[in-house]
Design a protein around this motif. Structure first.
Motif, PDB file in Angstrom:
ATOM      1  N   TYR A 154      -3.844   3.989  -7.837  1.00  0.00           N
ATOM      2  CA  TYR A 154      -3.797   2.829  -6.939  1.00  0.00           C
ATOM      3  C   TYR A 154      -4.005   1.540  -7.729  1.00  0.00           C
TER       4      TYR A 154
ATOM      5  N   ARG B 131       1.721   9.782  -7.914  1.00  0.00           N
ATOM      6  CA  ARG B 131       0.849  10.024  -6.763  1.00  0.00           C
ATOM      7  C   ARG B 131       1.275  11.283  -6.019  1.00  0.00           C
TER       8      ARG B 131
ATOM      9  N   ASP C  21       0.869  -1.172   0.000  1.00  0.00           N
ATOM     10  CA  ASP C  21       0.000   0.000   0.000  1.00  0.00           C
ATOM     11  C   ASP C  21       0.905   1.220   0.000  1.00  0.00           C
TER      12      ASP C  21
ATOM     13  N   ASP D  92      -2.966   8.965   0.517  1.00  0.00           N
ATOM     14  CA  ASP D  92      -2.429   7.605   0.438  1.00  0.00           C
ATOM     15  C   ASP D  92      -3.351   6.550   1.024  1.00  0.00           C
TER      16      ASP D  92
END
Length: 288
Positions: free
Chosen positions: A149, A191, A93, A211
């Motif tokens: 993502y 990102r 992640d 995030d």
């Protein structure tokens, strides 16, 4: 030499040690942080970790997190390491994690073998509050972050698509395939560029967590909730939560956040550690 975590009770004791060390170094450098997510829910509802929880979450603003990295990190006890998302070639992640390297799980954490041992140790996920975008940029940012993502998922050794259907299922094939053609460094850089939108065009009243998982991409956190902190009992220690923690809990978990889940849902979700639910009736009574 590392010790093994064999039970949830032991895990919660180890997590408390991590929190106390974080509290020590942040107090030393006057850095504000909070319990977050399930840890904050446990503090407010149980006065401790949620009995069946095997995760630990904390939060900071972007300014506090950058100060933590530059000023406080070197003062952490050597058993604790800050792991940034780019540390592993396989994607777990985007959330930074403070890892306790002195312990490992006696039983394998779910999918641990897929992430280069990144999940072998107990850790605290650090969720960073960023300024939310103003106007139409806010929705567009959420869409692009979700696509980003999904591309990163292409760097997972395996991807469970059972949770997707329709257009989402199609996207779960297309976007990870695109992501496999990009390096994780390139995806993370993308990102970061998206995160800068809020820094350049803030709405001035809310935060978001860039995030976070797509499931929570809709959450917006009013800046006023974090004007000051309050200390709350957490396993006999005093830990910081936002001044209006209940507002955050409602935003994340809904208006029924203070109600216990059904018994069948009271189980660890990450590590296969034993949880004995003998005291559930007492917990129900205590939270009535």
């Amino acid at each position: 030499m590392t010790a093994e975590i064999t039970s949830l009770d032991q895990l919660h004791e180890v997590e408390l040690e991590l929190l106390l060390e974080l509290q020590r170094v942040c107090s030393l450098h006057e850095i504000t942080w909070y319990l977050h997510g399930g840890a904050m829910l446990g503090a407010v509802r149980h006065g401790a970790a949620i009995p069946w929880d095997d995760d630990l979450d904390v939060s900071m603003t972007r300014e506090s997190f950058e100060r933590f990295k530059s000023e406080a990190l070197a003062d952490l006890d050597s058993r604790f390491v800050l792991e940034m998302p780019e540390a592993n070639t396989d994607f777990f992640d985007f959330v930074p994690r403070i890892i306790d390297t002195s312990y490992t799980y006696a039983v394998q954490r779910a999918n641990a073998d897929e992430f280069e041992a990144a999940l072998d140790h107990p850790a605290a996920d650090v969720f960073v509050f960023e300024a939310a975008c103003a106007g139409a940029r806010d929705g567009l940012q959420s869409f692009l972050l979700t696509c980003n993502y999904a591309q990163a998922l292409g760097h997972r050794p395996a991807l469970d698509r059972s949770q997707f259907s329709g257009a989402s299922r199609l996207a779960s094939y297309v976007l990870p395939a695109i992501g496999r053609r990009r390096s994780m460094a390139n995806i993370i850089a993308g990102r970061e560029r998206l995160a800068c939108w809020g820094r350049r065009h803030p709405n001035g009243s809310t935060y978001r967590i860039v995030d976070d998982l797509p499931t929570y991409m809709h959450c917006r956190y009013r800046c006023a909730w974090y004007e000051g902190e309050r200390l709350i009992d957490y396993s006999g220690k005093r830990m910081p939560i936002p001044s209006q923690a209940e507002e955050e809990l409602t935003e994340v978990y809904g208006p029924d956040w203070n109600e216990l889940p059904p018994t069948e849902k009271r189980h660890p979700t990450h590590a296969d550690l034993p949880y004995i639910a003998a005291s559930d009736a007492d917990q129900d009574a205590g939270c009535a």
